[in-house]
Design a protein around this motif. Structure first.
Motif, PDB file in Angstrom:
ATOM      1  N   LEU A 652       0.831  -1.202   0.000  1.00 35.34           N
ATOM      2  CA  LEU A 652       0.000   0.000   0.000  1.00 35.34           C
ATOM      3  C   LEU A 652       0.867   1.254   0.000  1.00 35.34           C
ATOM      4  O   LEU A 652       0.558   2.238  -0.674  1.00 35.34           O
ATOM      5  N   VAL A 653       1.962   1.189   0.775  1.00 35.41           N
ATOM      6  CA  VAL A 653       2.856   2.342   0.843  1.00 35.41           C
ATOM      7  C   VAL A 653       3.468   2.620  -0.515  1.00 35.41           C
ATOM      8  O   VAL A 653       3.580   3.776  -0.944  1.00 35.41           O
ATOM      9  N   GLU A 654       3.836   1.558  -1.232  1.00 31.71           N
ATOM     10  CA  GLU A 654       4.408   1.767  -2.562  1.00 31.71           C
ATOM     11  C   GLU A 654       3.413   2.456  -3.469  1.00 31.71           C
ATOM     12  O   GLU A 654       3.743   3.380  -4.212  1.00 31.71           O
ATOM     13  N   VAL A 655       2.147   2.002  -3.378  1.00 28.23           N
ATOM     14  CA  VAL A 655       1.109   2.619  -4.205  1.00 28.23           C
ATOM     15  C   VAL A 655       0.998   4.096  -3.876  1.00 28.23           C
ATOM     16  O   VAL A 655       1.024   4.973  -4.754  1.00 28.23           O
ATOM     17  N   LEU A 656       0.900   4.379  -2.580  1.00 30.01           N
ATOM     18  CA  LEU A 656       0.708   5.771  -2.173  1.00 30.01           C
ATOM     19  C   LEU A 656       1.890   6.646  -2.549  1.00 30.01           C
ATOM     20  O   LEU A 656       1.728   7.777  -2.998  1.00 30.01           O
ATOM     21  N   THR A 657       3.111   6.106  -2.334  1.00 26.15           N
ATOM     22  CA  THR A 657       4.290   6.910  -2.683  1.00 26.15           C
ATOM     23  C   THR A 657       4.277   7.235  -4.167  1.00 26.15           C
ATOM     24  O   THR A 657       4.551   8.372  -4.571  1.00 26.15           O
ATOM     25  N   ALA A 658       3.936   6.250  -4.972  1.00 31.19           N
ATOM     26  CA  ALA A 658       3.869   6.472  -6.414  1.00 31.19           C
ATOM     27  C   ALA A 658       2.824   7.529  -6.736  1.00 31.19           C
ATOM     28  O   ALA A 658       3.047   8.416  -7.572  1.00 31.19           O
TER      29      ALA A 658
END
Lengths: 915, 130
Positions: A652-658
């Motif tokens: 989820l963090v990767e998605v949000l960072t992107a």
């Protein structure tokens, strides 16, 4: 010995140091005491002397503790009383009386004189403290105090001459700087033995410890006692008025180094370096001092260089490192103090009488100053080592000591002493005959008048003592030298008796030769000066060069660092941090002893490719994309480590960072060059060792398995106490709720910070950016599913992967999808509250969850759990941790959504602006 | 699993530090993200390795279950690292908007600029740096 006697002696010993302090304080405080300043100073010294004599008569022996200052650090104010320390103190106080009296006459009634005598009294007190202190740290304190006082004393004539400050600074920097390693040495001695000299004497330190301590303390000795190459401050210090030179540079300050050597002989006299270093240094100083004294025109400078030479002779003698040598050194120390103080004061008398100190202008003073002539004759005779004066006796003893044994070092020592002494005879003759005999070489000298009683009494007393010292050799030996040297060395010394006449011996022959050659040398030179030696080697110039070099170095360093970019600073910090990790590197060998994991190595391979691409491939977006790839590989590693919650969170963090990158990308990439980052060796040189240290840390952590009680507690308590099966979430929501609370606050602050950084700019346009028709239709389908998923993650989190953090992130993703598809305006219209308000409301719930149990009398963040079964059909587990988790979800989802909306709106306005 | 973990920490930390030492802000932010990945893995390595995730089965034992405590720590750490990254993205956007260069810029190297008087004057707000 009764307690009352000990107490009395403690107070008497303290009084020795306090009396000059009182005299000094009185002089500083009473401005009207100008006229009696000398008397007050002399009285202070006299009282000290009286107390010393009292203690000597009582045969006081042992350590008297005054005050346990910092006992944990072994800092104790205590006095070491025995006939040796008391005798040296007596010498200092006695010369103090004479010098103070002389200073009173020299300065006359003046404010400057009063201040100088007051400072001189304080100096005397520090010197007495240095001599009597038993504790090394107190000794160090007094040592530095003498240096500080000497700084002010050398600077006395600052109103008349402009070279005093440089001279004072030189003396201070050299002596105080030299003392710094001594403090290290004392700390070392305190750690391996004791900080008390008396206790150290009882120990027998290993040679290695003795050597370390000696090497650390040696610079202090060499600087304070003006040994080559630190000798130059002493002639420089002649900028001080004569009374001050007479005191500091004959009997007291310059002797401190030698006194310390005598004190330390029983502690670290066993090291071979004692002789190997002290004898050559002392020898060179002895010869060079004599040579330079021969070339002086100013008789005060002549005396200063003569002091350098004789300090060298004493260092050499003490450096021989036997009991007999120490005995000889002690005798010379006393004899030198007497004649040198007397000669300095005589120089003051000559200066006063003839108004000049230059040999080229003096001459024939015998006519007008007959008393001074006789006193100077005796004192000079003593300095030149002629019988029957004290100087003869002590020089004989030194030579006798040398001829007793005959290894190479003693031959060297004999040569140095003979050469130095020949020079001594020659320059003493120059001083004496040049001043008093012949015809006056200037008008001032011919009109000289006899100085008053104030100028004559001190040389008279000192000359008389020099005479008595020599003639009464037998009694001096028995009543003075024997008790003093025995108590200072700490054991009886077998020595031949002291006498003026031993028959025709080697020392006597040497003495006769020295006098003959010295006289011959004086006649040959006949008043001609000598070249001072190469200028590049002159001490003051070397010192100046050293000062300007260190200034330039500091300047260059600060310039280099001040101009550097932050990455250089950061790199430096990392390099220093690296030193700490060096012991870890050994653990890297474990790499080959572990079993290799196949799935893991596949993930690792992808990670390697992504990181290599990140650095070597061109393109700005590529970099961020590859960062996401790395994030996914890390998530896979979490999977292999059996951490499902971390996998969820990481994804989820990767998605949000992107998403956030995409929102800010237009601004972010403008300044980033698209060409590959490439490799630079300097950065790699910092980065690779750090990476290795990290890997080594992993092996080191693996080699030491953690205490199983901690994980076992949580694994057992989670189902029983907190009624939850997902232990990670139980820890977050229940056991360590306070941590979670604080961390949620951090996320809220970051989100609010984004809002603060980017001010909202509303565009005037009616239409706003939103997703295309297809996107909107897809969103209509996906959004409810996303919200359902987020809710499920929240509700099931207690027993299955999920929980507050993960659910909050999912809600944020859903919300961002929502406003991206429909536009922020219609998004706002559909949600009841602004996202940042939701975040703050979530924080309030968290605070309530912590406070309510406290109001109910339970610890903060206590939760209750139970099972609800309505109609008896279902069994629904409930827990108050749910409220807490809801707070986390609202805070995280609200905060992140608010931040994303702010970025989104800013991006849109920029687009409206027509860039 | 330990050698894989160690190798990955080496890769992430080396690349992370390497990028943090770069001059432009985007590289520094990416570097920080990589460094935090490495730190999370080290944190996990500090715990007991297990063959089963710490999500228990009702009535099941705790034999071979992974250490839950480092996982809890790392979970919060991931979220916080993300918050930091987002904040830095926003800071970069704000910087770019105000027209400033986004390099980690060196302090201007002129004698006047870091003479003590100049610094003092700047602190007192008498002179503003161009």
């Amino acid at each position: 010995m009764s307690d009352a006697t000990v107490t009395l002696q403690t107070w008497l010993a303290t009084g020795i140091v306090l009396m000059p302090v009182l005299a000094g304080a009185l002089l500083f405080a009473r401005r009207e005491s100008n006229a009696v300043a000398g008397l007050v100073g002399a009285t202070g010294s006299g009282l000290s002397l009286a107390l010393i004599v009292w203690l000597l008569l009582e045969r006081a022996q042992g350590v008297r503790v005054v005050w346990e200052w910092v006992p944990e650090l072994q800092v104790v104010l205590s006095w070491r009383l025995n006939s040796g320390t008391l005798a040296i103190a007596a010498l200092v106080a006695f010369v103090g009386v004479l010098v103070m009296q002389f200073a009173g006459a020299y300065f006359g009634p003046s404010a400057k004189g009063r201040r100088a005598i007051a400072t001189l009294s304080l100096f005397e007190a520090s010197m007495l403290g240095l001599i009597l202190a038993d504790n090394l740290f107190m000794l160090f304190t007094f040592w530095e105090l003498t240096g500080l006082c000497s700084f002010f004393l050398i600077n006395t004539d600052a109103d008349k001459r402009d070279d005093t400050f440089a001279a004072a600074q030189q003396a201070l920097v050299v002596t105080v700087g030299g003392a710094l390693p001594m403090l290290l040495g004392f700390i070392y001695l305190a750690s391996v033995g004791s900080a008390s000299l008396t206790e150290l004497y009882a120990l027998d330190l290993p040679i290695r410890a003795q050597t370390i301590a000696f090497l650390l303390i040696l610079p202090a000795v060499l600087t304070k006692s003006a040994q080559i190459p630190f000798h130059f401050w002493l002639p420089g210090a002649m900028a001080a008025p004569t009374p001050i030179s007479a005191y500091l540079h004959s009997a007291t300050m310059v002797k401190a180094g030698l006194i310390l050597l005598i004190y330390l002989f029983p502690v670290c006299g066993g090291t071979p370096l004692w002789t190997l270093l002290l004898v050559p240094i002392g020898g060179v100083t002895c010869i060079w001092g004599s040579y330079r004294a021969l070339g002086q025109d100013d008789i005060k400078l002549l005396m200063a260089w003569s002091t350098v030479s004789q300090l060298g002779l004493m260092t050499l003698t003490l450096g021989l490192g036997t009991d007999l040598a120490i005995r000889a050194g002690i005798l010379y120390l006393f004899a030198h103090a007497l004649f040198k103080a007397g000669l300095f004061i005589s120089v003051g008398g000559i200066d006063h009488a003839a108004h000049t100190r230059l040999l080229s202008k003096l001459g024939g003073l015998r006519e007008n100053t007959p008393a001074l002539f006789w006193f100077a004759l005796i004192l000079s005779g003593s300095m030149a080592g002629l019988p029957p004066f004290a100087g003869f006796l002590s020089k004989e003893l030194v030579l006798e000591k040398l001829t007793l044994a005959a290894p190479l070092v003693h031959d060297v020592a004999v040569i140095a002493i003979v050469l130095g002494s020949i020079g001594t005879v020659a320059y003493t003759s120059r001083f004496f005959f040049g001043s008093f005999t012949g015809s006056p070489r200037s008008e001032e000298a011919s009109k000289a008048h006899s100085p008053g009683l104030g100028f004559l009494s001190a040389p008279a007393v000192l000359a008389a003592l020099s005479l008595v010292f020599g003639i009464g050799a037998k009694w001096i030996d028995r009543w003075f030298l024997e008790p003093v040297s025995w108590s200072l060395v700490g054991r009886p010394i077998e020595a031949p008796h002291l006498a003026l006449w031993h028959g025709i011996t080697v020392p006597l022959v040497l003495s006769a030769g020295i006098v003959t050659f010295g006289w011959f040398l004086y006649r040959r030179l006949a008043g001609r000066g000598l070249p001072p030696g190469p200028e590049a080697l002159s001490g003051p110039i070397l010192f100046e060069n050293f000062l300007s070099l260190s200034r330039a170095l500091g300047d260059r360093l600060s310039r280099a660092l001040a101009g550097a970019s932050p990455s250089v600073y950061f790199g430096l910090v990392l390099v220093f941090g690296l030193m700490w990790s060096v012991p870890l590197y050994g653990k890297l060998g474990d790499f080959f002893t572990h079993q290799w994991n196949f799935g893991g190595s596949l993930v690792l391979f992808v990670q390697l490719l992504a990181i290599a691409g990140l650095i070597l491939l061109p393109g700005r977006l590529t970099r961020v994309l590859l960062l996401s790839v790395v994030g996914f590989t890390v998530a896979l590693l979490y999977r292999l480590l059996n951490a499902p919650d971390l996998v969820l969170t990481q994804l989820l963090v990767e998605v949000l960072t992107a998403v956030f990158f995409a929102l800010a990308v237009r601004f972010i990439v403008t300044q980033e060059s698209p060409s590959p980052i490439g490799l630079s060796s300097a950065r790699l040189a910092v980065a690779v060792p750090l990476g290795l240290a990290g890997a080594a840390l992993v092996f080191a952590l693996d080699a030491e398995p953690p205490d199983p009680r901690l994980p076992d507690f949580f694994l057992e308590a989670a189902p029983t106490i907190a009624k939850g099966l997902n232990v990670v979430n139980v820890i977050l929501g229940d056991f360590r709720g306070l941590d979670t609370l604080v961390e949620t606050v951090v996320v809220i602050l970051a989100a609010l910070g984004v809002g603060g950084l980017l001010r909202r700019e509303r565009s005037g346009r009616e239409t706003e950016l939103k997703g295309s028709f297809v996107v909107r239709q897809l969103t209509r389908l996906i959004l409810p599913l996303a919200i359902m998923l987020a809710l499920a993650l929240l509700l099931k989190g207690h027993d299955a992967p999920g929980g507050g953090f993960v659910s909050g992130l999912s809600f944020a993703v859903a919300a961002i999808l929502g406003f991206a598809a429909y536009g922020t305006r219609s998004f706002r219209a559909r949600i009841p509250v602004e996202p940042d308000r939701i975040a703050i409301f979530g924080a309030l719930i968290l605070i309530a969850a912590s406070v309510i149990p406290m109001v109910m009398g339970e610890p903060m963040l206590t939760h209750r759990h139970g099972t609800l079964s309505p109609l008896g059909a279902f069994a629904i587990k409930w827990s108050t941790t749910l409220f807490f988790e809801i707070g986390v979800v609202m805070a995280i989802a609200g905060g992140l959504t608010a931040a994303a909306m702010r970025l989104w709106e800013m991006t849109n306005t920029r687009r409206d602006g027509g860039i | 699993m330990v050698p894989v973990l160690a190798a990955s920490v080496f890769l992430l930390l080396t690349a992370g530090v390497y990028l943090v030492l770069q001059k432009t802000l985007l590289r520094v932010v990416i570097g920080l993200a990589l460094v935090s990945h490495a730190v999370h893995l080290i944190l996990l390595a500090s715990g007991r390795q297990g063959v089963v995730a710490p999500v228990l089965l009702p009535g099941g034992g705790i034999e071979g279950v992974a250490d839950p405590l480092p996982q809890a720590f790392v979970l919060t750490a991931i979220v916080i690292a993300m918050a930091m990254t987002i904040y830095l993205f926003a800071a970069m956007a704000a910087l770019a908007k105000s027209g400033e260069r986004m390099e980690v810029e060196p302090v201007p190297d002129s004698d006047e600029a870091h003479a003590p008087e100049a610094v003092q004057a700047e602190l007192e707000g008498r002179v503003t740096r161009p």
